[in-house]
Write an enzyme that holds these catalytic residues in place. Sequence first.
Site, PDB file in Angstrom:
ATOM      1  N   ASP A  67       0.829  -1.209   0.000  1.00 17.99           N
ATOM      2  CA  ASP A  67       0.000   0.000   0.000  1.00 17.99           C
ATOM      3  C   ASP A  67       0.859   1.253   0.000  1.00 17.99           C
ATOM      4  O   ASP A  67       2.100   1.181   0.026  1.00 17.99           O
ATOM      5  CB  ASP A  67      -0.979  -0.010   1.192  1.00 17.99           C
ATOM      6  CG  ASP A  67      -0.313  -0.388   2.521  1.00 17.99           C
ATOM      7  OD1 ASP A  67       0.933  -0.345   2.595  1.00 17.99           O
ATOM      8  OD2 ASP A  67      -1.038  -0.727   3.464  1.00 17.99           O
ATOM      9  N   ASN A 136      -7.608  -0.759  14.048  1.00 14.98           N
ATOM     10  CA  ASN A 136      -9.027  -0.968  13.717  1.00 14.98           C
ATOM     11  C   ASN A 136      -9.236  -2.274  12.951  1.00 14.98           C
ATOM     12  O   ASN A 136     -10.309  -2.492  12.391  1.00 14.98           O
ATOM     13  CB  ASN A 136      -9.540   0.216  12.887  1.00 14.98           C
ATOM     14  CG  ASN A 136      -8.776   0.360  11.573  1.00 14.98           C
ATOM     15  OD1 ASN A 136      -7.837  -0.401  11.318  1.00 14.98           O
ATOM     16  ND2 ASN A 136      -9.171   1.309  10.758  1.00 14.98           N
ATOM     17  N   HIS A 138      -7.606  -3.136  10.203  1.00 18.88           N
ATOM     18  CA  HIS A 138      -7.346  -3.060   8.760  1.00 18.88           C
ATOM     19  C   HIS A 138      -6.147  -3.932   8.376  1.00 18.88           C
ATOM     20  O   HIS A 138      -5.262  -4.209   9.178  1.00 18.88           O
ATOM     21  CB  HIS A 138      -7.181  -1.615   8.272  1.00 18.88           C
ATOM     22  CG  HIS A 138      -5.914  -0.926   8.627  1.00 18.88           C
ATOM     23  ND1 HIS A 138      -5.781   0.452   8.615  1.00 18.88           N
ATOM     24  CD2 HIS A 138      -4.683  -1.380   8.997  1.00 18.88           C
ATOM     25  CE1 HIS A 138      -4.553   0.790   8.941  1.00 18.88           C
ATOM     26  NE2 HIS A 138      -3.865  -0.303   9.185  1.00 18.88           N
ATOM     27  N   GLU A 143      -9.921  -0.867   5.090  1.00 15.69           N
ATOM     28  CA  GLU A 143     -10.512  -0.398   6.339  1.00 15.69           C
ATOM     29  C   GLU A 143     -11.815  -1.153   6.630  1.00 15.69           C
ATOM     30  O   GLU A 143     -12.380  -1.792   5.725  1.00 15.69           O
ATOM     31  CB  GLU A 143     -10.813   1.105   6.219  1.00 15.69           C
ATOM     32  CG  GLU A 143      -9.610   1.972   5.856  1.00 15.69           C
ATOM     33  CD  GLU A 143      -8.654   2.197   7.022  1.00 15.69           C
ATOM     34  OE1 GLU A 143      -8.559   1.328   7.922  1.00 15.69           O
ATOM     35  OE2 GLU A 143      -7.979   3.245   7.032  1.00 15.69           O
TER      36      GLU A 143
HETATM   37  C1  F6R Z   1       1.379  -0.689   6.186  1.00 10.37           C
HETATM   38  C2  F6R Z   1       0.086  -1.376   6.314  1.00 10.37           C
HETATM   39  C3  F6R Z   1      -0.711  -1.229   7.557  1.00 10.37           C
HETATM   40  C4  F6R Z   1       0.090  -1.635   8.792  1.00 10.37           C
HETATM   41  C5  F6R Z   1      -0.753  -1.533  10.070  1.00 10.37           C
HETATM   42  C6  F6R Z   1       0.091  -1.812  11.301  1.00 10.37           C
HETATM   43  O1  F6R Z   1       1.980  -0.982   4.940  1.00 10.37           O
HETATM   44  O2  F6R Z   1      -0.331  -2.036   5.410  1.00 10.37           O
HETATM   45  O3  F6R Z   1      -1.872  -2.012   7.441  1.00 10.37           O
HETATM   46  O4  F6R Z   1       0.531  -2.950   8.618  1.00 10.37           O
HETATM   47  O5  F6R Z   1      -1.328  -0.290  10.167  1.00 10.37           O
HETATM   48  O6  F6R Z   1       1.099  -0.854  11.419  1.00 10.37           O
HETATM   49  P1  F6R Z   1       2.263  -1.013  12.493  1.00 10.37           P
HETATM   50  O7  F6R Z   1       3.061  -2.198  12.084  1.00 10.37           O
HETATM   51  O8  F6R Z   1       3.065   0.265  12.404  1.00 10.37           O
HETATM   52  O9  F6R Z   1       1.592  -1.213  13.809  1.00 10.37           O
END
Ligand code: F6R
Length: 241
Positions: A67, A136, A138, A143
């Site tokens: 992403d 959340n 995701h 989302e």
């Molecule tokens: C980032 C992504 C997000 C993160 C998620 C957790 O490329 O796809 O879904 O994996 O927000 O983020 P961290 O690892 O910083 O807690």
Amino acid sequence: MTLRLFETHEALSLAVANEILQRIQRKPTSVICLATGDTPLRAYQLLAEQVAKNNVDVSQAHFVALDEWAGVPPSNPGSCRHFLTQHVFTPLAIKASHIHLFDALAADIRRECAAMNDTLKSLGGIDLMIVGIGMNGHVGFNEPGVPESNYAHVIDLDEITQSVGQKYFSQPMKLSQGITMGWQNIFEARTVILMANGQKKADIMKRAVEEPISNACPATLLRKHADSYFFVDALAASKLA
Ligand code: F6R
């Protein structure tokens, strides 16, 4: 979905680094899709160490970003492109033609998404996908509520993602939209590993593992994938039944 528990984030990271390495050793032309963020950072550092130490040839593998923050320039250290370049592509000396990223500044980001879907098709699909989990639930920027029918797409970011995402930036950043692989890209990946560590992920991991499968908590959808894994450290697993 198979749940694998690890004592520490370090042990979890080592396991993920080994999964990536072994996948490339078994199939040198593997297509690997990577998340960014705090969770996988250590795994990528260990991957780079292992590749250097064991002189592993990763030159035929292709790397794809999961992403990107729409509108955030690549020069910004908080961008997914910057993160992956710094922690994966440069240390592994991946050639540009084997790196596939979303252009966050493209005039037509929907076309970017279509181009990414075409690229994946031409590469024969994703072999291994490494994802994290948002506060959340995701996965990527899928989302809560996002349809399962999506391939790569542009999405309005949830308020939680907009505020939690500030941690990646040195100055307040407007994070209204993301570009992300969709559920269809995730379901079509041959193997998906979701990583989670730390106490702050304990509540959402409980939901991901125990709640009925629905896009209200997107990570639950991964339980439908025939070869998916939740790699979780003891703190993130501490509320599981
Ligand atoms: C980032 C992504 C997000 C993160 C998620 C957790 O490329 O796809 O879904 O994996 O927000 O983020 P961290 O690892 O910083 O807690």
